[in-house]
Design a protein around this motif. Structure first.
Motif, PDB file in Angstrom:
ATOM      1  N   LEU A 361      33.067  37.781  99.679  1.00  0.00           N
ATOM      2  CA  LEU A 361      33.326  39.259 100.052  1.00  0.00           C
ATOM      3  C   LEU A 361      33.917  39.857  98.858  1.00  0.00           C
ATOM      4  O   LEU A 361      34.012  41.040  98.611  1.00  0.00           O
ATOM      5  CB  LEU A 361      33.744  39.683 101.285  1.00  0.00           C
ATOM      6  N   GLY A 362      34.535  39.004  98.038  1.00  0.00           N
ATOM      7  CA  GLY A 362      35.544  39.500  97.122  1.00  0.00           C
ATOM      8  C   GLY A 362      36.767  40.132  97.469  1.00  0.00           C
ATOM      9  O   GLY A 362      37.330  41.167  97.027  1.00  0.00           O
ATOM     10  N   ALA A 363      37.278  39.738  98.737  1.00  0.00           N
ATOM     11  CA  ALA A 363      38.374  40.342  99.318  1.00  0.00           C
ATOM     12  C   ALA A 363      39.596  39.908  98.176  1.00  0.00           C
ATOM     13  O   ALA A 363      39.978  39.048  97.422  1.00  0.00           O
ATOM     14  CB  ALA A 363      38.784  39.368 100.548  1.00  0.00           C
ATOM     15  N   GLY A 538      44.463  27.172  91.705  1.00  0.00           N
ATOM     16  CA  GLY A 538      44.211  25.573  91.395  1.00  0.00           C
ATOM     17  C   GLY A 538      43.633  25.035  92.806  1.00  0.00           C
ATOM     18  O   GLY A 538      42.384  24.554  92.469  1.00  0.00           O
ATOM     19  N   PHE A 539      43.895  25.563  93.988  1.00  0.00           N
ATOM     20  CA  PHE A 539      42.820  25.296  95.196  1.00  0.00           C
ATOM     21  C   PHE A 539      41.619  25.922  95.090  1.00  0.00           C
ATOM     22  O   PHE A 539      40.610  25.275  95.279  1.00  0.00           O
ATOM     23  CB  PHE A 539      43.621  25.838  96.184  1.00  0.00           C
ATOM     24  N   LEU A 540      41.293  27.147  94.701  1.00  0.00           N
ATOM     25  CA  LEU A 540      39.881  27.781  94.395  1.00  0.00           C
ATOM     26  C   LEU A 540      39.257  27.070  93.470  1.00  0.00           C
ATOM     27  O   LEU A 540      37.926  27.061  93.649  1.00  0.00           O
ATOM     28  CB  LEU A 540      40.170  29.407  94.257  1.00  0.00           C
ATOM     29  N   ALA A 546      32.738  27.637  88.511  1.00  0.00           N
ATOM     30  CA  ALA A 546      33.202  28.772  87.821  1.00  0.00           C
ATOM     31  C   ALA A 546      32.339  30.043  87.978  1.00  0.00           C
ATOM     32  O   ALA A 546      33.168  31.295  87.975  1.00  0.00           O
ATOM     33  CB  ALA A 546      33.224  28.297  86.105  1.00  0.00           C
ATOM     34  N   ALA A 547      30.951  29.950  87.872  1.00  0.00           N
ATOM     35  CA  ALA A 547      30.361  30.918  88.485  1.00  0.00           C
ATOM     36  C   ALA A 547      30.718  31.780  89.693  1.00  0.00           C
ATOM     37  O   ALA A 547      30.870  32.976  89.845  1.00  0.00           O
ATOM     38  CB  ALA A 547      28.855  30.582  88.240  1.00  0.00           C
ATOM     39  N   ALA A 551      32.168  35.494  89.944  1.00  0.00           N
ATOM     40  CA  ALA A 551      31.450  36.463  90.780  1.00  0.00           C
ATOM     41  C   ALA A 551      32.537  36.956  92.069  1.00  0.00           C
ATOM     42  O   ALA A 551      32.610  38.390  92.232  1.00  0.00           O
ATOM     43  CB  ALA A 551      30.313  36.105  91.511  1.00  0.00           C
ATOM     44  N   PHE A 552      33.346  36.326  92.185  1.00  0.00           N
ATOM     45  CA  PHE A 552      34.539  36.852  93.317  1.00  0.00           C
ATOM     46  C   PHE A 552      35.396  37.700  92.679  1.00  0.00           C
ATOM     47  O   PHE A 552      35.717  38.684  93.097  1.00  0.00           O
ATOM     48  CB  PHE A 552      35.198  35.232  93.694  1.00  0.00           C
ATOM     49  N   ARG A 553      35.859  37.182  91.274  1.00  0.00           N
ATOM     50  CA  ARG A 553      36.629  38.256  90.494  1.00  0.00           C
ATOM     51  C   ARG A 553      35.999  39.581  90.378  1.00  0.00           C
ATOM     52  O   ARG A 553      36.667  40.813  90.583  1.00  0.00           O
ATOM     53  CB  ARG A 553      37.165  37.804  89.197  1.00  0.00           C
ATOM     54  N   ASP A 554      34.776  39.474  90.187  1.00  0.00           N
ATOM     55  CA  ASP A 554      33.872  41.102  90.009  1.00  0.00           C
ATOM     56  C   ASP A 554      33.954  41.717  91.241  1.00  0.00           C
ATOM     57  O   ASP A 554      33.995  42.824  91.298  1.00  0.00           O
ATOM     58  CB  ASP A 554      32.577  40.515  89.446  1.00  0.00           C
ATOM     59  N   ARG A 555      33.536  40.953  92.232  1.00  0.00           N
ATOM     60  CA  ARG A 555      33.747  41.756  93.730  1.00  0.00           C
ATOM     61  C   ARG A 555      35.114  42.396  94.190  1.00  0.00           C
ATOM     62  O   ARG A 555      35.176  43.064  94.803  1.00  0.00           O
ATOM     63  CB  ARG A 555      33.089  40.839  94.788  1.00  0.00           C
ATOM     64  N   GLN A 556      35.967  41.551  93.708  1.00  0.00           N
ATOM     65  CA  GLN A 556      37.451  41.960  93.995  1.00  0.00           C
ATOM     66  C   GLN A 556      37.764  43.350  93.263  1.00  0.00           C
ATOM     67  O   GLN A 556      38.498  44.336  94.019  1.00  0.00           O
ATOM     68  CB  GLN A 556      38.344  40.970  93.376  1.00  0.00           C
TER      69      GLN A 556
END
Length: 617
Positions: A361-363, A538-540, A546-547, A551-556
């Motif tokens: 979701l990009g939370a 580190g966990f994530l 990396a892809a 995408a997660f950072r973009d949605r955030q």
């Protein structure tokens, strides 16, 4: 597969320092350490919350945190009370008075004679021929006059259609809405990705709803010659904070519950949410607690236990005369010379989300809770006395952090949020636990916060107050000091602890692990390990490519933008809480049921059936 990590993706609430989302309440606690612009923004947003017609900085400061109970609650110098008196009378010398016919009790009490004074029976003369005990309505001065109240002028019930709702439930609606809106992700969008029963709400109150619209009004009705309403019993239940959130905020058909553990209640509910997400049983859990205990009867109850800081004892601490007025701002003094705790009201909620759904979701991520530990004390000689269980919970919580992040992180980048109730017994016993745990894990200068010095003791939500302040420290790198004490008391075990009466500026990089400690009557001990966003990379990176992370950072960015819009409105007191009363009802005739699934109208995903619950026969 490894356990899912419960991430904190939203938080909200209200206490004596203000609104939780956007770190408003945390910033009020560290106001002295804020830069000019941030300080001004904090005071301005509080001013709007307090409904000030024109901005008054000193009024904002005076109208927040622990202070004398305001008249919008009750008059502490003229609080309604009953006074028993003996009315002396005899057959030779009866007592006489006149009452209206409509007030004539039926049947007449023993030894009463009623003589009509007119033909219509509008007035009667009462003669009593025996000494009787009567109760008169009068007023008295409260021996305890300090409390941690919501900011002066802020009325939670004025922000939505709150008729007949007890104050604690009004606060639940606003606090849960604040948490959900702070995510920056529409609730329906978030839940459309998951099964309807992959959601849970865990929330409760310790004291139930004891004001006149809840149990308080119901229990007093007969003696006050009033009628019990149809809502007082149902509204009074201590599970209502969860029930209200399900029914009017989220529209959830998922799991629900209200766990209580005295003053550790919030952490008990947090533990239920963490376990649900770790196991994969739920993907989103709203955890919280709400308490509105600032009423004369509750204050009388804790005063009878000699648990509260009375005006008389505060004056003794300050070396003042009995006719003087104590400094109510300093009523709560954790780990200093103190005399009892200070009651407070609060409602706090956090949104927990499984890491896989948060990435999808990009939370926004404000922290993570890998574990919450609960242990009892064993045999006790007093139900209110502390015991061995808290040694176990603290040691487990610190050990978990050491296992996950290493010894150096625990020694150099962790801090503690103490229960810090402000009683002479607590300052000794809790500090000893911290000092012993610090010795065992090689910690030499452990920063310790005690936010009850600002907020008072809100009972059920107290550890929620601690969690919200911890998230603030993760973001700003400042641990709130214990500013109500002049110095640490001589009997406190402080050799390995950093107990400061000024803010402790650790820096964000050195504020990575928080340990939330809570101690409750009956041996209800709980300690949570909370991790900052900075240690989660580190966990994530181990779990996602990396892809996926890109995408997660973009949605955030999108969720952060939406969150900022809400926070901007909230800073102007435009809270607009979610309150869906009588809308979006489920049409049961449209429910589709098969041996493999249940589909509910209005919910995007079906609920699948056929789980073996891990058993094999």
């Amino acid at each position: 597969m490894a356990n899912f990590l419960p991430l904190i993706v939203g938080f909200g609430g209200f206490n004596a320092a203000g609104r939780s989302s956007g770190f408003q309440s945390y910033r009020r606690m560290i106001l002295e350490s804020l830069s000019g612009d941030l300080r001004q923004q904090t005071l301005s947003s509080l001013s709007h919350l307090m409904g000030q017609a024109s901005y008054d900085e000193q009024a904002v400061i005076n109208g927040t945190l622990v202070r004398q109970v305001g008249h919008d609650f009750f008059n502490v110098n003229n609080t309604p009370a009953g006074k028993r008196i003996n009315l002396e009378a005899s057959p030779r010398d009866p007592a006489k008075f006149v009452i209206a016919g409509k007030d004539l009790p039926y049947p007449l009490p023993e030894h009463w004679t009623a003589d009509p004074l007119d033909d219509g029976g509008k007035r009667y003369q009462i003669s009593i021929d025996s000494t009787q005990t009567l109760t008169l309505s009068c007023t008295s001065k409260m021996p305890v006059q300090a409390a941690g109240q919501l900011p002066t002028g802020f009325n939670p019930g004025a922000h939505y259609r709150s008729q007949h709702h007890p104050r604690g439930l009004q606060m639940s609606i606003l606090a849960a809405s604040d948490a959900v809106k702070s995510m920056g992700i529409d609730w329906k969008e978030a839940t459309s990705k998951i099964s309807p029963d992959a959601v849970a709400v865990y929330s409760s109150s310790v004291m139930s709803q004891l004001d006149s619209t809840g149990f308080g009004g119901m229990m007093q009705a007969r003696q006050l010659a009033s009628r019990v309403t149809s809502k007082q019993l149902a509204m009074g239940l201590n599970t209502m904070p969860a029930d209200f959130v399900n029914a009017y905020v989220l529209g959830s058909v998922g799991a629900t519950g209200g766990v209580t553990g005295a003053c550790a209640t919030f952490l008990y509910n947090l533990r239920a949410g963490v376990e649900d997400i770790r196991s994969g049983r739920r993907k989103i859990v709203l955890v919280g607690s709400s308490e509105a205990p600032i009423i004369p009867e509750v204050m009388d109850g804790y005063s009878a236990m000699s648990a509260l800081a009375t005006d008389a004892d505060l004056l003794k601490l300050e070396g003042l005369h009995s006719t003087d007025t104590p400094n109510y701002r300093r009523a709560s003094r954790p780990f200093g010379e103190n005399c009892g705790f200070t009651l407070a009201e609060s409602a706090q909620y956090v949104v927990l989300m499984a890491d896989d759904l948060a990435v999808e979701l990009g939370a926004q991520v404000y922290g993570a809770v890998p574990g919450v530990y609960v242990n009892a004390d064993g045999h006790k000689k007093s139900i209110s006395a502390p015991g061995a269980g808290n040694y176990v919970t603290m040691a487990k919580a610190v050990s978990l952090a050491r296992t996950l992040l290493g010894e150096q992180a625990v020694r150099e980048r962790s801090f503690v949020h103490a229960h810090g109730s402000s009683t002479p017994h607590n300052r000794v016993t809790e500090s000893r636990i911290f000092d012993e745990v610090a010795r065992a894990f090689g910690i030499s200068n452990w920063p310790v916060a005690a936010v009850k010095s600002y907020l008072g003791h809100s009972l059920g939500p107290a550890s929620g107050d601690q969690l919200i302040a911890s998230l603030g420290t993760f973001a700003h790198g400042i641990v709130p000091g214990i500013k109500t004490i002049d110095s640490v008391a001589s009997d406190v075990y402080a050799d390995r602890l950093n107990l400061s009466n000024t803010d402790i500026e650790l820096g964000v990089d050195s504020s990575q692990i928080a340990f939330l400690n809570s101690k409750g009557f009956g041996g209800n001990n709980a300690t949570a390990t909370v991790l900052s966003p900075s240690v989660l990379n580190g966990f994530l990176s181990k779990r996602y490519s990396a892809a996926e992370l890109s995408a997660f950072r973009d949605r955030q960015q999108a969720s952060e933008a939406q969150s900022k819009i809400y926070l901007g409105e909230a800073d102007k007191a435009e809270l607009n809480p979610i309150y869906a009363f009588g809308t979006d009802l489920i049409d049961e005739s449209e429910i589709k049921l098969t041996p493999d699934s249940i589909s509910l109208p209005g919910y995007a995903q079906p609920i699948t059936l056929g789980d073996s619950e891990g058993y094999s026969f």
